[in-house]
Each structure stands twice: as C-alpha cells, then as structure tokens.
Write a protein that holds these residues in place. Structure first.
Motif, mmCIF file in Angstrom:
data_model
loop_
_atom_site.group_PDB
_atom_site.id
_atom_site.type_symbol
_atom_site.label_atom_id
_atom_site.label_comp_id
_atom_site.label_asym_id
_atom_site.label_seq_id
_atom_site.Cartn_x
_atom_site.Cartn_y
_atom_site.Cartn_z
ATOM 1 N N VAL A 1 -12.778 6.392 5.856
ATOM 2 C CA VAL A 1 -11.366 6.466 5.508
ATOM 3 C C VAL A 1 -10.835 5.055 5.256
ATOM 4 O O VAL A 1 -10.855 4.203 6.153
ATOM 5 C CB VAL A 1 -10.541 7.137 6.631
ATOM 6 C CG1 VAL A 1 -9.086 7.302 6.198
ATOM 7 C CG2 VAL A 1 -11.142 8.482 7.015
ATOM 8 N N ASP A 2 -10.381 4.812 4.036
ATOM 9 C CA ASP A 2 -9.845 3.502 3.661
ATOM 10 C C ASP A 2 -8.370 3.455 4.056
ATOM 11 O O ASP A 2 -7.547 4.169 3.502
ATOM 12 C CB ASP A 2 -10.006 3.304 2.139
ATOM 13 C CG ASP A 2 -9.515 1.937 1.693
ATOM 14 O OD1 ASP A 2 -9.453 1.008 2.513
ATOM 15 O OD2 ASP A 2 -9.181 1.810 0.495
ATOM 16 N N SER A 3 -8.060 2.595 5.021
ATOM 17 C CA SER A 3 -6.713 2.544 5.592
ATOM 18 C C SER A 3 -5.815 1.592 4.822
ATOM 19 O O SER A 3 -6.284 0.597 4.274
ATOM 20 C CB SER A 3 -6.857 2.096 7.049
ATOM 21 O OG SER A 3 -5.656 1.585 7.559
ATOM 22 N N LYS B 1 -10.738 -4.268 2.886
ATOM 23 C CA LYS B 1 -10.951 -2.909 3.383
ATOM 24 C C LYS B 1 -11.495 -2.016 2.278
ATOM 25 O O LYS B 1 -12.492 -1.317 2.457
ATOM 26 C CB LYS B 1 -9.640 -2.289 3.882
ATOM 27 C CG LYS B 1 -9.071 -2.921 5.118
ATOM 28 C CD LYS B 1 -7.740 -2.281 5.501
ATOM 29 C CE LYS B 1 -6.622 -2.594 4.524
ATOM 30 N NZ LYS B 1 -6.261 -4.002 4.455
ATOM 31 N N THR B 2 -10.793 -2.016 1.130
ATOM 32 C CA THR B 2 -11.183 -1.120 0.043
ATOM 33 C C THR B 2 -12.552 -1.512 -0.505
ATOM 34 O O THR B 2 -13.411 -0.650 -0.729
ATOM 35 C CB THR B 2 -10.104 -1.148 -1.058
ATOM 36 O OG1 THR B 2 -8.866 -0.749 -0.465
ATOM 37 C CG2 THR B 2 -10.432 -0.209 -2.193
ATOM 38 N N THR B 3 -12.777 -2.797 -0.665
ATOM 39 C CA THR B 3 -14.090 -3.289 -1.115
ATOM 40 C C THR B 3 -15.177 -2.833 -0.145
ATOM 41 O O THR B 3 -16.246 -2.371 -0.559
ATOM 42 C CB THR B 3 -14.071 -4.841 -1.163
ATOM 43 O OG1 THR B 3 -13.004 -5.255 -2.017
ATOM 44 C CG2 THR B 3 -15.386 -5.393 -1.662
ATOM 45 N N ALA C 1 -6.796 6.628 2.123
ATOM 46 C CA ALA C 1 -5.603 6.959 2.915
ATOM 47 C C ALA C 1 -4.454 6.009 2.605
ATOM 48 O O ALA C 1 -3.459 5.977 3.326
ATOM 49 C CB ALA C 1 -5.932 6.934 4.405
ATOM 50 N N ASP C 2 -4.605 5.237 1.558
ATOM 51 C CA ASP C 2 -3.537 4.310 1.176
ATOM 52 C C ASP C 2 -2.594 5.026 0.209
ATOM 53 O O ASP C 2 -2.590 4.767 -0.997
ATOM 54 C CB ASP C 2 -4.140 3.047 0.544
ATOM 55 C CG ASP C 2 -3.189 1.855 0.625
ATOM 56 O OD1 ASP C 2 -1.987 2.074 0.873
ATOM 57 O OD2 ASP C 2 -3.650 0.719 0.421
ATOM 58 N N VAL C 3 -1.801 5.931 0.770
ATOM 59 C CA VAL C 3 -0.923 6.773 -0.043
ATOM 60 C C VAL C 3 0.143 5.907 -0.726
ATOM 61 O O VAL C 3 0.771 5.076 -0.083
ATOM 62 C CB VAL C 3 -0.253 7.856 0.827
ATOM 63 C CG1 VAL C 3 0.731 8.688 0.012
ATOM 64 C CG2 VAL C 3 -1.298 8.740 1.457
HETATM 65 MG MG LIG Z 1 -7.025 -1.560 0.074
#
Ligand SMILES: [Mg+2]
Ligand SMILES: Nc1ncnc2c1ncn2[C@@H]1O[C@H](COP(=O)(O)OP(=O)(O)O)[C@@H](O)[C@H]1O
Lengths: 264, 90
Positions: free
Chosen positions: A118-120, A16-18, A39-41
């Motif tokens: 938005v990175d979940s 996801k982040t990549t 959004a990965d708090v």
């Molecule tokens: Mg990630």
C-alpha cells in the motif's frame, strides 16, 4: 494468506511511490503474486510511475461505492506474471474513504495474493491512517537528511501504537560520496537515531528518474545499482537472508584522515 | 606545537555529525511531546532502580525534561526518607 505492507514515510518526496513500484515489480519477478494499492487519494501517482495510467478504468473509490467488483478494478501489469494495480481516485473526495474501507479491501486481497503493498500519502493525518488501516507490516522510507528522519520517527511512533509489526526501514537516495566526505549521515547514524530494523539501502540513482519518465520500473534494468538494491530488499521480504552491503565508499585521502584523527 | 591533523587541514566538524546530534535532541523531545506514556515508563523504571538504594514516597517524585541551550536535561526529584544499608549486600 498474503501479507499487507504499508509503504510510508511522514515526509513527502522521499521515495515511497518509487519504492512501492519497484518492490512490487521485484516481488512479481521473484514469482510472487502482488497487488500495488495506491492510497494517495487525490494525488495518485503509482499508476503513472508504473506506466499503467492509460489502462486505469476503476479506482478503489468505485469499489468502496460498490460501482464495481474489487477484481474488476485491478489493472493487470502485462510485463510480468501476477502483478496488479489498484488505483486511487483522483477526485478530491478523501473524506469518503474510511479506514474500514481500506481494511476491507486489504483483507479481501490477502486471500488471493502473496503481497499487498500500500503506497501511503505523506503526512500523519487521515491519508496515513487509511493507508495503514489494513496493514500487518510497514516499510518506512527515509532519505538520510534531518527532516525526513525526524518525520520518519513520528511515523514509526504511530505505527508502533497501531501495533504494526515489523517496521522495516529503507534508506533511499544514499550517496556513498557524500557519506565519504562527511556531509551525509551513514546507515549506522540513521539506525542509531531511529532504532528499527534496516531492510535495505537504495543509492541515489539517475536511473530512477529515467525509468519513471518511461513508466518502466527500474528493477527491469538488471545492471543499475538502484535495481539491485530493490531486488535485494524484495528477496529479504520473501524471507531470504541477504546481507546488506556497505555502500560507503571512502576515498583514500579521507580514509587516511579518518585513521589519523581516530588514532592520534 | 599542538595542532591536530584536523586543524592542519582546516577541517570544520563534519556536517553529518552535526545533523546526527541535532536530530537526536529534537527526536528525544518529539517523543516526549507526543507520548505521555514515555515519562510514565521512565518514571517507573527509575523508581524501580532507586528503590534498591533509597526509600521514598512515590507521590513526592517529580520529573520533567527541560531545554537548556542546545541540550535537554532530565530533572528528576526523588526526595528520600531513608537510605538502605548497603553493607547488608554483597
Ligand atoms: Mg508518492
Ligand atoms: N534512489 C533515487 N535516486 C534518484 N531519484 C530518486 C530516488 N528515489 C526517488 N527519487 C526521485 O524522487 C522523487 C520523489 O519520489 P517519490 O517516489 O514520488 O516519493 P514519495 O512517493 O515519497 O513522495 C521522484 O522524482 C523520484 O524520481
């Protein structure tokens, strides 16, 4: 009015982040204005994957708590025009973030920018609900293995219930060799199971790891297969019609064997 | 001699095919588990088709999905009271 797209998956570690980092950069390279929202708090990573970690001063939590203006919290990526990052708080105060907060942030950003990605976080709980709260569309990332696909199906159900449309699929870490010898499901198999639109297939590429080490998204390396895949997906996101190439690479032997077994 | 090419080369079934089959089953079950509307929708659509052929009271219909070994079976009871006369149709 810009588009808010949540990049999500269910399972962790599928890319996801990549994907958010590379698609955000690719869209900016195509001349779009983009904000990447982490959004990965509590487990923020988008800043370090983008190589912007040393420049983060404020986070979305500071915006929510009215410690600073949204515009001031955005980190400008100096390598390309029109690319910004909104970092997540690294403090474990997940419960302070509410879906309405994320929705307000996204609604504000979409008045100025073309794309908000938005990175979940992984999972189907609170973090996912926050990440998708302001989304118009979704990109579901999966790898071609049983657990990632099963979790992707759960997420797709939740996105459909939330009336987030379209939901586009990215198949990541695809290995033509493994598909060729029958140990990895191919695109058709995955699509047959998940039954949503495919927006791209990203091959397994060691360049992803080295570019992450350096904090320079892969899409800056024109020649790499992963970069080309992400650039094509970005073009599709802007509405260009680009066919999805068949990455499957069958050896002569397995093609012959397939032919024999099918035609016998 | 009745050897297939696959047996000749001692090939096991492709693991990707096994993965796909297992996934299809488990996802079917997942979808039913999480989505109550799924069964309702299926019920309505089946009833619509069957109503062309049979007469039955909606309240007597029973439907559920059960697992048997490594497959799932949809069991649907539509007790009918009357069989429509198909000779009337083209
Ligand atoms: Mg990630
Ligand atoms: N296409 C790819 N080829 C090789 N490695 C990849 C690829 N995509 C992701 N990875 C690696 O997989 C790991 C998890 O990726 P990440 O984007 O952090 O996943 P997520 O955000 O879904 O948890 C990282 O180490 C990343 O470098």
């Amino acid at each position: 009015m810009g588009k808010v797209i949540v990049v999500t998956s269910g399972k962790g570690g599928v890319g996801k982040t990549t994907s958010a980092a590379n698609l955000g950069t690719a869209l900016a390279l195509l001349g779009k204005s983009v904000v990447l929202v982490d959004a990965d708090v509590g487990l923020r990573n988008l800043d370090i994957v983008m190589g912007l970690e040393s420049r983060v001063v404020y986070t979305s939590m500071d915006v929510i708590e009215k410690e600073c203006e949204l515009n001031k919290a955005l980190v400008r990526d100096r390598r390309v025009n029109g690319l910004m990052l909104l970092a997540a708080s690294q403090k474990n105060n997940k419960d302070d973030m509410q879906p309405e907060h994320m929705k307000a942030i996204c609604d504000n950003l979409r008045t100025t920018y073309d794309f908000i990605l938005v990175d979940s976080p992984a999972g189907i709980e609170r973090g996912f609900r926050n990440a998708s709260a302001g989304a118009d569309e979704a990109i579901v990332v999966t790898t071609p293995d049983v657990s990632a696909i099963r979790d992707a199906d759960r997420i797709i159900g939740l996105l459909q219930n939330a009336e987030i449309e379209p939901i586009n699929l990215v198949i990541n870490r695809f290995s033509p060799q493994l598909v060729g010898n029958g140990s990895m499901m191919d695109q058709a198999d995955v699509l047959d199971i998940l039954n949503i639109d495919l927006i791209g297939v990203v091959p397994e590429d060691s360049g992803v790891i080295t570019s992450t080490n350096r904090g320079i998204p892969l899409v800056y390396e024109d020649g790499s297969p992963g970069a080309q895949a992400y650039m094509r997906i970005a073009r599709r996101l802007t509405g260009q019609r680009i066919p999805i190439p068949d990455l499957e690479q069958k050896g002569l032997f397995s093609s012959l064997l397939n032919w024999f077994t099918k035609n016998r | 001699m009745n050897l297939s090419i696959k047996q000749l080369f001692g090939r096991k079934p492709k693991s990707s095919n096994i993965a796909k089959q297992r996934l299809k089953l488990v996802i079917t079950q997942d979808r039913v588990d999480v989505d109550d509307r799924f069964m309702t929708r299926l019920h309505h659509e089946l009833a619509e088709v069957l109503a062309k052929y049979f007469e039955f009271s909606a309240s007597s219909v029973k439907m559920n999905l059960k697992q048997e070994g490594n497959s799932y079976i949809l069991v649907a009871d539509f007790p009918y009271t009357k069989f429509h006369d198909m000779s009337m149709r083209k």
